[in-house]
Design a protein around this motif. Structure first.
Motif, PDB file in Angstrom:
ATOM      1  N   GLY A  61       0.839  -1.189   0.000  1.00  0.00           N
ATOM      2  CA  GLY A  61       0.000   0.000   0.000  1.00  0.00           C
ATOM      3  C   GLY A  61       0.878   1.245   0.000  1.00  0.00           C
ATOM      4  O   GLY A  61       2.054   1.189   0.379  1.00  0.00           O
ATOM      5  N   THR A  62       0.329   2.345  -0.434  1.00  0.00           N
ATOM      6  CA  THR A  62       1.109   3.580  -0.545  1.00  0.00           C
ATOM      7  C   THR A  62       0.674   4.668   0.435  1.00  0.00           C
ATOM      8  O   THR A  62       1.253   5.752   0.455  1.00  0.00           O
ATOM      9  N   SER A  63      -0.337   4.390   1.236  1.00  0.00           N
ATOM     10  CA  SER A  63      -0.855   5.419   2.142  1.00  0.00           C
ATOM     11  C   SER A  63      -0.124   5.467   3.476  1.00  0.00           C
ATOM     12  O   SER A  63      -0.218   6.449   4.205  1.00  0.00           O
ATOM     13  N   TRP A  64       0.638   4.399   3.783  1.00  0.00           N
ATOM     14  CA  TRP A  64       1.346   4.360   5.055  1.00  0.00           C
ATOM     15  C   TRP A  64       2.566   5.280   5.027  1.00  0.00           C
ATOM     16  O   TRP A  64       3.252   5.393   4.007  1.00  0.00           O
ATOM     17  N   PRO A  65       2.876   5.947   6.154  1.00  0.00           N
ATOM     18  CA  PRO A  65       4.041   6.841   6.173  1.00  0.00           C
ATOM     19  C   PRO A  65       5.370   6.103   6.079  1.00  0.00           C
ATOM     20  O   PRO A  65       6.360   6.674   5.641  1.00  0.00           O
ATOM     21  N   TYR A  66       5.384   4.833   6.479  1.00  0.00           N
ATOM     22  CA  TYR A  66       6.616   4.055   6.421  1.00  0.00           C
ATOM     23  C   TYR A  66       6.317   2.692   5.798  1.00  0.00           C
ATOM     24  O   TYR A  66       5.200   2.189   5.889  1.00  0.00           O
ATOM     25  N   SER A  67       7.323   2.118   5.171  1.00  0.00           N
ATOM     26  CA  SER A  67       7.122   0.829   4.500  1.00  0.00           C
ATOM     27  C   SER A  67       7.887  -0.272   5.211  1.00  0.00           C
ATOM     28  O   SER A  67       8.871  -0.014   5.917  1.00  0.00           O
ATOM     29  N   ILE A  68       7.448  -1.496   4.999  1.00  0.00           N
ATOM     30  CA  ILE A  68       8.099  -2.652   5.615  1.00  0.00           C
ATOM     31  C   ILE A  68       9.405  -2.956   4.892  1.00  0.00           C
ATOM     32  O   ILE A  68      10.419  -3.276   5.509  1.00  0.00           O
ATOM     33  N   THR A  69       9.390  -2.849   3.584  1.00  0.00           N
ATOM     34  CA  THR A  69      10.575  -3.137   2.779  1.00  0.00           C
ATOM     35  C   THR A  69      11.188  -1.824   2.294  1.00  0.00           C
ATOM     36  O   THR A  69      10.691  -0.739   2.575  1.00  0.00           O
ATOM     37  N   ASN A  70      12.259  -1.952   1.530  1.00  0.00           N
ATOM     38  CA  ASN A  70      12.890  -0.756   0.954  1.00  0.00           C
ATOM     39  C   ASN A  70      12.508  -0.579  -0.514  1.00  0.00           C
ATOM     40  O   ASN A  70      13.206   0.099  -1.272  1.00  0.00           O
ATOM     41  N   ALA A  71      11.394  -1.187  -0.923  1.00  0.00           N
ATOM     42  CA  ALA A  71      10.988  -1.130  -2.333  1.00  0.00           C
ATOM     43  C   ALA A  71      10.747   0.309  -2.783  1.00  0.00           C
ATOM     44  O   ALA A  71      11.065   0.676  -3.919  1.00  0.00           O
ATOM     45  N   ARG A  72      10.178   1.132  -1.917  1.00  0.00           N
ATOM     46  CA  ARG A  72       9.889   2.519  -2.293  1.00  0.00           C
ATOM     47  C   ARG A  72      11.175   3.275  -2.635  1.00  0.00           C
ATOM     48  O   ARG A  72      11.258   3.920  -3.691  1.00  0.00           O
ATOM     49  N   THR A  73      12.138   3.209  -1.731  1.00  0.00           N
ATOM     50  CA  THR A  73      13.374   3.954  -1.957  1.00  0.00           C
ATOM     51  C   THR A  73      14.177   3.366  -3.115  1.00  0.00           C
ATOM     52  O   THR A  73      14.795   4.104  -3.881  1.00  0.00           O
ATOM     53  N   GLN A  74      14.144   2.050  -3.258  1.00  0.00           N
ATOM     54  CA  GLN A  74      14.866   1.422  -4.366  1.00  0.00           C
ATOM     55  C   GLN A  74      14.268   1.843  -5.710  1.00  0.00           C
ATOM     56  O   GLN A  74      14.998   2.112  -6.669  1.00  0.00           O
ATOM     57  N   LEU A  75      12.949   1.915  -5.764  1.00  0.00           N
ATOM     58  CA  LEU A  75      12.290   2.314  -7.005  1.00  0.00           C
ATOM     59  C   LEU A  75      12.576   3.780  -7.310  1.00  0.00           C
ATOM     60  O   LEU A  75      12.852   4.141  -8.460  1.00  0.00           O
ATOM     61  N   SER A  86      10.176   9.171   4.523  1.00  0.00           N
ATOM     62  CA  SER A  86      11.569   8.856   4.236  1.00  0.00           C
ATOM     63  C   SER A  86      12.299  10.015   3.565  1.00  0.00           C
ATOM     64  O   SER A  86      11.773  10.675   2.668  1.00  0.00           O
ATOM     65  N   ALA A  87      13.534  10.231   3.990  1.00  0.00           N
ATOM     66  CA  ALA A  87      14.365  11.258   3.346  1.00  0.00           C
ATOM     67  C   ALA A  87      14.623  10.902   1.895  1.00  0.00           C
ATOM     68  O   ALA A  87      14.741  11.788   1.034  1.00  0.00           O
ATOM     69  N   TRP A  88      14.696   9.615   1.603  1.00  0.00           N
ATOM     70  CA  TRP A  88      14.980   9.179   0.236  1.00  0.00           C
ATOM     71  C   TRP A  88      13.867   9.587  -0.713  1.00  0.00           C
ATOM     72  O   TRP A  88      14.120   9.886  -1.891  1.00  0.00           O
ATOM     73  N   ILE A  89      12.639   9.617  -0.216  1.00  0.00           N
ATOM     74  CA  ILE A  89      11.510  10.022  -1.048  1.00  0.00           C
ATOM     75  C   ILE A  89      11.373  11.535  -1.061  1.00  0.00           C
ATOM     76  O   ILE A  89      11.289  12.166  -2.126  1.00  0.00           O
ATOM     77  N   ARG A  90      11.367  12.148   0.094  1.00  0.00           N
ATOM     78  CA  ARG A  90      11.081  13.579   0.183  1.00  0.00           C
ATOM     79  C   ARG A  90      12.172  14.456  -0.419  1.00  0.00           C
ATOM     80  O   ARG A  90      11.886  15.421  -1.120  1.00  0.00           O
ATOM     81  N   TYR A  91      13.420  14.122  -0.142  1.00  0.00           N
ATOM     82  CA  TYR A  91      14.498  14.947  -0.712  1.00  0.00           C
ATOM     83  C   TYR A  91      14.654  14.693  -2.213  1.00  0.00           C
ATOM     84  O   TYR A  91      15.080  15.593  -2.952  1.00  0.00           O
ATOM     85  N   LEU A 117      27.683   2.626   8.419  1.00  0.00           N
ATOM     86  CA  LEU A 117      26.275   3.015   8.493  1.00  0.00           C
ATOM     87  C   LEU A 117      25.588   2.843   7.146  1.00  0.00           C
ATOM     88  O   LEU A 117      24.436   2.401   7.068  1.00  0.00           O
ATOM     89  N   VAL A 118      26.289   3.195   6.077  1.00  0.00           N
ATOM     90  CA  VAL A 118      25.725   3.032   4.736  1.00  0.00           C
ATOM     91  C   VAL A 118      25.485   1.556   4.449  1.00  0.00           C
ATOM     92  O   VAL A 118      24.459   1.173   3.869  1.00  0.00           O
ATOM     93  N   GLU A 119      26.402   0.710   4.864  1.00  0.00           N
ATOM     94  CA  GLU A 119      26.249  -0.731   4.665  1.00  0.00           C
ATOM     95  C   GLU A 119      25.104  -1.284   5.509  1.00  0.00           C
ATOM     96  O   GLU A 119      24.384  -2.185   5.081  1.00  0.00           O
ATOM     97  N   TYR A 120      24.937  -0.733   6.699  1.00  0.00           N
ATOM     98  CA  TYR A 120      23.860  -1.196   7.582  1.00  0.00           C
ATOM     99  C   TYR A 120      22.505  -0.920   6.948  1.00  0.00           C
ATOM    100  O   TYR A 120      21.648  -1.787   6.862  1.00  0.00           O
ATOM    101  N   GLY A 121      22.307   0.314   6.452  1.00  0.00           N
ATOM    102  CA  GLY A 121      21.103   0.679   5.700  1.00  0.00           C
ATOM    103  C   GLY A 121      19.812   0.589   6.489  1.00  0.00           C
ATOM    104  O   GLY A 121      19.781   0.228   7.658  1.00  0.00           O
ATOM    105  N   ASP A 122      18.733   0.965   5.812  1.00  0.00           N
ATOM    106  CA  ASP A 122      17.376   0.859   6.362  1.00  0.00           C
ATOM    107  C   ASP A 122      17.235   1.505   7.734  1.00  0.00           C
ATOM    108  O   ASP A 122      16.638   0.939   8.653  1.00  0.00           O
ATOM    109  N   CYS A 123      17.797   2.695   7.896  1.00  0.00           N
ATOM    110  CA  CYS A 123      17.675   3.419   9.162  1.00  0.00           C
ATOM    111  C   CYS A 123      16.284   4.041   9.265  1.00  0.00           C
ATOM    112  O   CYS A 123      15.634   4.306   8.259  1.00  0.00           O
TER     113      CYS A 123
END
Length: 306
Positions: free
Chosen positions: A17-31, A56-61, A118-124
């Motif tokens: 779904g796209t209405s949630w403020p956060y996602s379970i996976t990183n599919a949004r940021t990857q896309l 997510s900063a990845w989406i908003r920025y 931190l970059v390797e850890y990811g999904d912060c």
């Protein structure tokens, strides 16, 4: 390839779904990163419009950067300095730390260490200092800071917007979408809360692990040390404060035009107010008729006031 990866990410988005403020996976940021990497701004725009509530900063920025390019570099219809700043404001409210990394990249970079881990850890967590560092230290051309570094004038634009807001005490925000000084200064309160929460969580985990043997080298399995990274961020901010960087004038050209437009609007408003007062005085001094004429004059004045 691109088509199969896009299809897979879209299927995940549909399930989540796209209405949630956060996602379970990183599919949004990857896309989003894939759209940016392959130069598909229209697809990226449609994605962030679907993810309006995503924090997510990845989406908003990414949204702010694409709108900046559309307005300032491509000069596309419908994109303006105001629409770009509106999206930048939304991004800053989602993660204020990223804005300072973008505006003062070199100083903040000098303050940070162990960022590769931190970059390797990811999904912060969205909105966190760790997410900001992950974003700012992702310097590949296809995502994060790398996209901003490769976009002409974008970092200077962010810095100038921040400086304008920080140093304009008389600035009155036109609406709730306008960036405020409180938005920018919120970083310290937010960071203190993050530090407190992390410290409490770590203490709880230490209590649980008291009966377990310490495993040498097990640090890689632990969460990143937020207190360490937060301390580095504070150091960078202290450097900027001590150097007077936050007191400097904005350098970006369009900001002068914005300020000039605001001054012209203010002068127009003041002049209109003076004209109303003068009209009322002229009407009062020139009124020689009966009650009907006075009533008509009052009605006209009321109309002017409204």
């Amino acid at each position: 390839n691109y088509s199969s990866a896009r299809k897979a990410f879209l299927e995940v988005l549909e399930l989540e779904g796209t209405s949630w403020p956060y996602s379970i996976t990183n599919a949004r940021t990857q896309l989003m990163n894939m759209y940016l990497e392959t130069n598909r701004p229209a697809s990226a725009r449609r994605l962030w419009e679907q993810l309006e509530n995503d924090g997510s900063a990845w989406i908003r920025y990414s949204a702010a950067l694409i709108e900046y390019v559309s307005w300032n570099l491509l000069q596309e219809k419908g994109s303006t300095a105001e629409t770009a700043e509106k999206l930048l404001t939304k991004a800053i409210r989602g993660n204020v730390y990223v804005a300072f990394f973008l505006g003062w990249r070199d100083t903040m970079d000098n303050a940070m260490e162990y960022t590769e881990e931190l970059v390797e850890y990811g999904d912060c967590d969205s909105g966190s200092i760790l997410e900001a560092i992950e974003y700012a230290c992702s310097t590949g051309e296809d995502k994060g800071m790398g996209m901003w570094e490769g976009t002409e004038g974008s970092l200077e634009w962010v810095r100038s917007v921040i400086l304008r807001v920080l140093n304009d005490d008389d600035r009155v925000c036109a609406d709730q979408d306008s960036l405020t000084k409180a938005d920018l200064l919120s970083w310290e309160t937010k960071l203190s809360k993050e530090e407190e929460s992390f410290d409490e969580k770590r203490n709880e985990q230490e209590e649980i692990q008291k009966t377990e043997d310490d495993i040498e080298g097990g640090r890689n399995d632990q969460e990143p040390d937020l207190l360490m990274y937060a301390g580095m961020f504070r150091t960078g901010m202290d450097w900027l404060q001590d150097a007077g960087d936050f007191l400097k004038s904005p350098s970006y050209a369009y900001l002068n035009d914005v300020e000039k437009k605001e001054e012209e609007m203010l002068d127009t408003h003041i002049n209109q107010g003076d004209m109303k007062i003068q009209n009322v005085n002229d009407s009062s001094s020139g009124a020689t008729g009966g009650d009907d004429e006075d009533s008509e004059t009052e009605t006209e004045s009321d109309d002017d006031s409204s």
